[in-house]
Design a protein around this motif. Structure first.
Motif, PDB file in Angstrom:
ATOM      1  N   ASP A 256       0.683  -1.476   0.122  1.00  0.00           N
ATOM      2  CA  ASP A 256       0.364   0.221   0.496  1.00  0.00           C
ATOM      3  C   ASP A 256       0.950   1.026  -0.060  1.00  0.00           C
ATOM      4  N   THR A 320      -4.812   4.446  -0.274  1.00  0.00           N
ATOM      5  CA  THR A 320      -4.150   3.356  -0.575  1.00  0.00           C
ATOM      6  C   THR A 320      -5.261   1.632   0.239  1.00  0.00           C
ATOM      7  N   HIS A 329      -4.319  -0.570  -9.939  1.00  0.00           N
ATOM      8  CA  HIS A 329      -2.589   0.501  -9.726  1.00  0.00           C
ATOM      9  C   HIS A 329      -2.140   1.328 -11.063  1.00  0.00           C
TER      10      HIS A 329
END
Length: 341
Positions: A256, A320, A329
């Protein structure tokens, strides 16, 4: 494809987590007879090297319980001006505990020992509220996921000891900080009188937070949780999700963080971006050029199936999380490069 980057609270349990929930052994936790809740509490307490822990339905309730434990009505809590306990807990500190917040002007939500020292009211000056608690947030939400080094926290701890103040950590996203800074939970357990940690943000559990402290304090917390309406019955189904998350989802937080940094790198190349806060974890806050309107920006993102949040004053936020996969992404990065404002 719909991509929700509004918060890391939007995640849904993985199939493996659901399997753990469905097979959990449960009992009545109000009677402290749910074996899975008991196991979660013991696990988190051991992780932090602290004596005891208590499972809560929300981080807000865990924080509010900590404030209630450490203060008396009319007293004051020192915290940063961005603090979650001040901005996003419904005025609970005043409603539940009858205390006020002395807001200090830190850096991206992080404060220093000197700021704390200067904010302490003279205990002999009875015209001012008695300072009784210092509350730290790590990582900082409004500060863009910033996280503390240990030394400033140790220096604040000394100020607390010197002035007989309690020390609480709102560690809703502490797991992110531990991964980003390569720190250990026990390093925080040594410093704080109480710590709240969330299971339902980066770790991906559907619900739940845990408050850790010494055994005597957690015994008192049990009564406060009851007063706040936080007693749950067969809560082991939820605790099982937390145990699974702790065993399987901590190290992957680095993914993340990487994706948040990569989004920031693309944003830096775009002319309609005015400023980007440093990205340390999974929260990315950026400002747009003054000639633009936040609502127009969020609508343009929405048209592309990407949802982000507005923070006001020209600031936008991207978070995220576990459900934000690599294919998403790559689409976001590509879309950003094509957006025209």
């Amino acid at each position: 494809m719909e991509i929700n980057l509004v918060s890391d609270t939007v995640t849904k349990p993985t199939q493996e987590m659901l399997n753990a929930m469905f097979t959990a052994k449960v009992g009545d936790d109000v009677y402290k007879q749910d074996p899975t809740v008991n196991a979660l509490e013991e696990k988190v307490a051991a992780m932090f090297g602290m004596e005891s822990a208590l499972f809560f339905p929300s981080g807000t309730m865990a924080n509010q319980t900590a404030i209630k434990l450490h203060t008396n009505p009319g007293e004051q809590v020192i915290c940063d001006k961005y603090s979650h306990i001040y901005h996003y807990e419904g005025g609970g500190a005043s409603f539940n505990s009858g205390v006020s917040c002395n807001l200090v002007d830190g850096n991206r939500g992080m404060i220093t020992a000197d700021l704390v020292k200067n904010a302490i009211n003279d205990p002999e000056f009875y015209h001012a509220p008695l300072t009784s608690l210092v509350s730290i947030e790590n990582t900082t939400n409004k500060g863009g996921g910033a996280c503390y080094d240990l030394q400033p926290l140790r220096e604040i701890k000394q100020v607390c000891l010197d002035n007989n103040l309690k020390y609480h950590l709102d560690g809703a996203r502490l797991w992110n900080a531990l991964v980003a800074k390569k720190q250990s939970p026990t390093q925080f357990g040594e410093l704080f009188d109480s710590i709240s940690v969330c299971l339902s943000k980066g770790l991906g559990a559907p619900i739940g937070s845990v408050l850790v402290s010494d055994a005597k304090t957690i015994h008192r917390a049990l009564r406060i949780r009851k007063i706040f309406g936080g007693g749950m019955r067969q809560a082991g189904y939820l605790a099982a999700a937390g145990i699974y998350a702790l065993d399987n989802h901590i190290e992957r937080l680095a993914e993340d963080h990487r994706r948040a940094r990569e989004i920031a790198q693309v944003l830096q190349t775009l002319p309609w971006i005015a400023q980007i806060e440093p990205v340390e974890t999974n929260i990315l806050i950026f400002s747009i050029q003054p000639y633009l309107n936040e609502k127009i920006i969020t609508e343009k993102f929405k048209e592309k199936g990407i949802y982000i949040s507005s923070m006001g004053q020209g600031k936008l936020r991207i978070v995220t999380h576990l459900d934000y996969r690599q294919v998403m992404h790559e689409y976001v990065l590509e879309t950003l490069l094509k957006l025209r404002m």
